[in-house]
Design an enzyme around this catalytic site. Structure first.
Site, mmCIF file in Angstrom:
data_model
loop_
_atom_site.group_PDB
_atom_site.id
_atom_site.type_symbol
_atom_site.label_atom_id
_atom_site.label_comp_id
_atom_site.label_asym_id
_atom_site.label_seq_id
_atom_site.Cartn_x
_atom_site.Cartn_y
_atom_site.Cartn_z
ATOM 1 N N THR A 193 0.842 -1.308 0.005
ATOM 2 C CA THR A 193 -0.009 0.007 -0.009
ATOM 3 C C THR A 193 0.913 1.362 0.142
ATOM 4 O O THR A 193 0.621 2.141 -0.795
ATOM 5 C CB THR A 193 -0.766 -0.018 1.213
ATOM 6 O OG1 THR A 193 -1.759 -1.181 1.143
ATOM 7 C CG2 THR A 193 -1.732 1.091 1.084
ATOM 8 N N ASP A 224 0.866 0.022 19.202
ATOM 9 C CA ASP A 224 1.409 0.813 17.835
ATOM 10 C C ASP A 224 1.545 2.319 18.400
ATOM 11 O O ASP A 224 2.578 2.921 18.174
ATOM 12 C CB ASP A 224 0.356 0.838 16.628
ATOM 13 C CG ASP A 224 0.419 1.834 15.773
ATOM 14 O OD1 ASP A 224 1.270 1.424 14.847
ATOM 15 O OD2 ASP A 224 -0.022 3.069 15.695
ATOM 16 N N GLU A 271 -6.424 -4.161 10.888
ATOM 17 C CA GLU A 271 -5.866 -5.439 10.371
ATOM 18 C C GLU A 271 -6.778 -6.600 10.858
ATOM 19 O O GLU A 271 -7.591 -6.305 11.868
ATOM 20 C CB GLU A 271 -4.390 -5.774 10.823
ATOM 21 C CG GLU A 271 -3.439 -4.511 10.522
ATOM 22 C CD GLU A 271 -3.056 -4.839 9.124
ATOM 23 O OE1 GLU A 271 -3.369 -5.776 8.354
ATOM 24 O OE2 GLU A 271 -2.558 -3.518 8.575
ATOM 25 N N LYS A 275 7.919 2.168 12.474
ATOM 26 C CA LYS A 275 7.694 2.534 14.027
ATOM 27 C C LYS A 275 8.010 1.170 14.648
ATOM 28 O O LYS A 275 8.789 1.281 15.728
ATOM 29 C CB LYS A 275 6.779 3.163 14.226
ATOM 30 C CG LYS A 275 5.347 2.256 14.508
ATOM 31 C CD LYS A 275 4.582 2.305 13.215
ATOM 32 C CE LYS A 275 3.345 1.534 13.302
ATOM 33 N NZ LYS A 275 2.565 1.642 11.919
ATOM 34 N N ILE A 319 1.049 13.362 8.157
ATOM 35 C CA ILE A 319 0.743 14.854 9.156
ATOM 36 C C ILE A 319 2.492 15.194 9.095
ATOM 37 O O ILE A 319 3.269 14.477 9.756
ATOM 38 C CB ILE A 319 0.405 14.806 10.502
ATOM 39 C CG1 ILE A 319 -0.851 14.024 10.547
ATOM 40 C CG2 ILE A 319 0.434 16.058 11.086
ATOM 41 C CD1 ILE A 319 -1.554 13.934 11.943
ATOM 42 N N LYS A 348 5.008 4.541 18.831
ATOM 43 C CA LYS A 348 5.130 5.991 18.082
ATOM 44 C C LYS A 348 5.519 6.958 19.245
ATOM 45 O O LYS A 348 6.408 7.808 19.061
ATOM 46 C CB LYS A 348 3.762 6.441 17.633
ATOM 47 C CG LYS A 348 3.393 5.419 16.388
ATOM 48 C CD LYS A 348 2.009 5.831 15.699
ATOM 49 C CE LYS A 348 1.691 5.212 14.496
ATOM 50 N NZ LYS A 348 0.346 5.332 14.083
#
Length: 430
Positions: A10, A196, A185, A100, A131, A200
């Protein structure tokens, strides 16, 4: 500038599209040439604009090609990808990564290697998707004493909580919807359990506060799987929404507090207005005050945009010699113990539906020196009733003492959520 692209999924397909469809974009893209693309399956149907001659299943051979100057890694994975990045850096190639999970675990080794070889390791796409976040924080806000960041940095959980709030669906239904739209997912654990956002936050906090990266095990983490419709309903009644927030704060003594967990967010707060799969990060510092960065946090286009911005920085050599980007050794931060952190809390209790129970609850909190802002009795079912409690500012350790006493009294703790306050930044440390 000759580029090796690792991954054509992707995000990789989005990077390819930007690098080959250059009209109207930065003229520096004319200097970028993709000389090879590593994929896992040569037989997979792909964009016909990708020349088959560029494709290979041997990523290590591609990375080691002396012609390659920049390695762009959008493969994902940790242990299988780490040797590729180490080899690239060791051979004096710049690396751009959106990974990450890998960076949060192997950041120190990779940045040290980048410094030794005097090359860049850039990862704008690893946090916040499309962003512009890392570069503005490190460059444009460099004159500030940054003291706090708080943000919605996981689009999957934000989509789920938005759907539960707006449509009244259950967590299970919202998750299925997120999976159907490609926001989650098939195994959503990394997102819904907070892993996640934790990864980050480790990267962001190191960059914002200019410290060595904190081990993931030292960042308290809670996901959203325990959030139920009652919590969302009570939040709305009390003037709040619920968001999974990543929070990093520095106190006056320089100690850091980091956490990923669901929060009650005041309805008027800008983070409460971040809907769907969008992300937003609020940064506070002196003298600037508050700055918020918001936008799409995932997806092919937004993430590819961030990847290519790093490539352009390398082409232009405009990325300054930041110690993080070059792997300079940095101080190890002192971490504030979680039980010492001050905040306000929402507690949902299931208690015996009998006279005097509110007094017992108040006494348990009072014994632990926890001051209560409000206690409201909600639904009653048979011999049990629900109480919703909002505390004043208190250390988490005191709250845990009160909760332990309540359990000993036979009361069940349904939910405990932190309340994001609208008051002066850094008030938690006063």
């Amino acid at each position: 500038m000759k580029v090796a692209l690792l991954g054509l999924g992707t995000v990789g397909a989005g990077v390819w599209q930007i690098l080959t469809d250059r009209a109207g974009r930065d003229p520096l893209l004319e200097q970028v040439t993709v000389v090879g693309i590593a994929v896992r399956d040569l037989t997979k149907l792909r964009d016909p604009s990708v020349p088959p001659a560029l494709l290979t299943t041997d990523a290590m051979v591609l990375v080691s090609d002396p012609e390659v100057e920049v390695v762009v890694e959008v493969l994902g994975g940790v242990e299988s990808t780490l040797p590729l990045l180490k080899t690239a850096l060791d051979q004096g190639k710049h690396v751009v990564s959106a990974n990450k999970a890998l960076l949060a675990r192997h950041y120190r080794a990779l940045t040290a290697l980048a410094r030794q070889r005097e090359v860049y390791l850039l990862f704008e796409a690893a946090v916040g998707g499309g962003i512009p976040l890392i570069q503005p924080v490190r460059q444009c806000l460099g004159a500030n004493r940054l003291r706090r960041l708080v943000g919605v940095i996981n689009g999957t959980t934000n989509y789920i909580l938005t759907a539960m709030t707006q449509s009244g669906v259950s967590y299970t239904q919202a998750l299925k919807e997120a999976q159907a739209f490609g926001f989650a997912e098939q195994d959503p654990t990394a997102d819904v359990a907070g892993h996640d956002a934790q990864e980050k936050l480790a990267l962001l906090s190191a960059l914002v506060f200019r410290t060595a990266i904190v081990d993931l095990a030292d960042i308290p983490r809670e996901g959203i799987t325990g959030i139920v419709s009652e919590d969302l309903r009570y939040a709305k009644e009390l003037g709040y929404g619920i968001k999974l927030l990543a929070l990093a704060e520095k106190n006056a003594a320089g100690a850091l507090y980091l956490r990923v967990s669901p929060h009650f967010v005041p309805q008027a707060h800008p983070l409460n207005r971040v809907q769907g799969a969008d992300n937003a990060v609020l940064v506070e510092g002196e003298p600037i005050g508050q700055v918020m960065f918001s936008g799409p946090g995932a997806g092919s286009g937004p993430t590819a945009s961030a990847v290519v911005s790093d490539i352009l920085n390398i082409v232009a050599r405009q990325t300054f010699q930041d110690p993080h980007f070059m792997g300079e050794p940095l101080c190890v931060p002192e971490l504030l113990p979680a039980l010492e952190h001050r905040g306000r809390f929402y507690v949902r209790l299931e208690v015996p539906d009998q006279p005097g129970v509110i007094g017992l609850v108040g006494h348990a909190f009072g014994t632990a020196a926890v001051s209560l802002e409000s206690v409201v009795q909600k639904a009653s079912q048979g011999t049990r009733a629900e109480l919703v409690v909002i505390t004043h500012w208190v250390k988490e350790g005191q709250l845990q003492q009160a909760l332990q006493q309540l359990r000993q009294l036979g009361m069940e703790i349904g939910s405990v959520l932190r309340v994001l306050d609208e008051e002066t930044p850094g008030h938690q440390f006063s």
